[in-house]
Design an enzyme around this catalytic site. Structure first.
Site, mmCIF file in Angstrom:
data_model
loop_
_atom_site.group_PDB
_atom_site.id
_atom_site.type_symbol
_atom_site.label_atom_id
_atom_site.label_comp_id
_atom_site.label_asym_id
_atom_site.label_seq_id
_atom_site.Cartn_x
_atom_site.Cartn_y
_atom_site.Cartn_z
ATOM 1 N N GLU A 127 -2.659 -0.912 -9.993
ATOM 2 C CA GLU A 127 -2.464 0.087 -8.934
ATOM 3 C C GLU A 127 -0.999 0.534 -8.919
ATOM 4 O OE1 GLU A 127 -5.943 -2.241 -6.411
ATOM 5 O OE2 GLU A 127 -3.929 -2.106 -5.565
ATOM 6 N N GLU A 155 -4.821 1.499 1.428
ATOM 7 C CA GLU A 155 -5.374 1.908 0.133
ATOM 8 C C GLU A 155 -4.974 3.368 -0.050
ATOM 9 O OE1 GLU A 155 -6.963 0.009 -2.003
ATOM 10 O OE2 GLU A 155 -7.734 -1.705 -0.864
ATOM 11 N N HIS A 206 -2.089 -1.035 -1.481
ATOM 12 C CA HIS A 206 -3.006 -0.995 -2.622
ATOM 13 C C HIS A 206 -3.410 0.452 -2.894
ATOM 14 C CE1 HIS A 206 -4.256 -5.388 -2.733
ATOM 15 N NE2 HIS A 206 -3.553 -5.331 -1.611
HETATM 16 ZN ZN ZN Z 1 -5.777 -3.556 -4.746
#
Ligand code: ZN
Length: 349
Positions: free
Chosen positions: A82, A278, A205
């Site tokens: 990521e 995220e 993330h």
């Molecule tokens: Zn992750």
């Protein structure tokens, strides 16, 4: 003509490109440079070593203050593939260091808070993800684990109950036992030792455009759940920048149930505000977000994180009400249903 080494280093720093992805070596140099460039407010701290014996380093950022300070935790790069995550931590550091001298609010937060920011937590995995230069950016495989262990699922709390695998080939392999991986242990040790001072835990993330709140375990919500929807204000702040939609939810309601996450661990040991971001996108590029999207992604996520941090700061250090949040709380009530358990009950699960 030979240029002075320090001049060369300064020039390199001046041209550090925050709109590119960087190797681990480049990020490590950048970490050192931040400390050199801002010795009055930045210091490096090693709080663990990786499986391959790299020093896990955070940047402690804040003004010296004779009064007791509180802290904000942010970690990036726990999943190595990521790449937008470490890019965000670097952007965040650049922004707060660029504004605290002129922005009165940020300066106040520098006086009251220390920011503990880990640009790359899973350093071994990150290095591995860059290793084969012949691998095109679009075909980066899942080098997300150290020894193939999903580090975020390594916490001792609720380990392993749901959303994990005992199969070491699985993306969600939880490891041999809780905290078997040194990176996970380093984080939980640091959080445990500083649990009374850390107000907010942010782990970054990608992808999915989500702000995840505790808990990953189904049907359990924390006692201060209503306040955790300060994440909704963050989602609004994000949307205001480039119009991107972020969803605020618990993992079981928007992804899948899981257990043992660092976010849940932080909340369970008493850190009141705990979120997983995220970042972009919603699947079009997935983990291989094009470099052209680094800047807008970081710009909007910065405003989201700042919204949460400002709320947390003001709640602790000022009496000013955060009226917008109160309105948003009303908006989310009823959307998520769940059994509220006290922390003591949860710890016994
Ligand atoms: Zn992750």
């Amino acid at each position: 003509m030979k240029l002075n080494y320090r001049v060369v280093q300064s020039l390199q720093q001046l041209v550090y490109n925050y709109t590119n992805y960087h190797t681990m070596d480049e990020i490590s140099d950048w970490i050192q440079q931040m400390e050199k460039d801002h010795p009055d407010v930045v210091s490096r701290m090693v709080y663990g070593t990786t499986y391959e014996k790299r020093n896990i380093t955070l940047l402690k950022i804040g003004l010296n203050n004779t009064m007791p300070k509180k802290a904000i935790w942010m970690d990036c790069g726990i999943h190595a593939r990521e790449w937008i995550s470490p890019a965000f931590c670097q952007h965040f550091v650049k922004e707060i260091l660029g504004s605290y001298k002129t922005d009165g609010k940020m300066r106040k937060m520098f006086k009251n808070l220390d920011f503990y920011i880990t640009p790359v937590l899973n350093m071994d995995g990150y290095v591995y993800s860059w290793k084969d230069n012949s691998v095109s950016f679009d075909s980066i495989q899942d080098y997300s684990m150290t020894k193939s262990v999903n580090l975020p699922q390594q916490s001792i709390v609720m380990h392993p109950l749901v959303g994990i695998s005992r199969n070491c080939c699985s993306d969600i392999y939880s490891g041999e036992r809780a905290l078997s991986e040194p990176e996970a242990k380093a984080v939980t040790d640091f959080l445990s030792a500083n649990r009374n001072n850390i107000l907010c835990f942010l782990t970054i993330h990608s992808h999915g455009q989500l702000i995840l709140v505790p808990y990953g375990y189904p049907d359990i919500i924390p006692p201060n759940y209503d306040e955790l929807v300060v994440g909704l204000a963050a989602a609004k702040a994000i949307k205001d920048v480039h119009g991107m939609d972020y969803t605020v939810e618990t993992p079981p309601n928007v992804l899948y149930a899981n257990s043992g996450s660092s976010r849940d661990f932080a909340r369970l040991i008493g850190i009141p505000f705990s979120f997983t971001f995220e970042l972009r996108d919603k699947g079009q590029h997935g983990f291989t977000l094009p470099e052209a999207q680094i800047q807008p992604t970081c710009e909007e996520a910065y405003q989201g994180a700042l919204s949460i941090i400002t709320y947390v700061h003001d709640k602790t250090f000022a009496s000013a009400a955060y009226t917008e949040t109160a309105t948003l709380v009303l908006g989310l009530n009823g959307v998520i249903t769940g059994k509220i358990l006290c922390m003591e009950c949860l710890m016994r699960i």
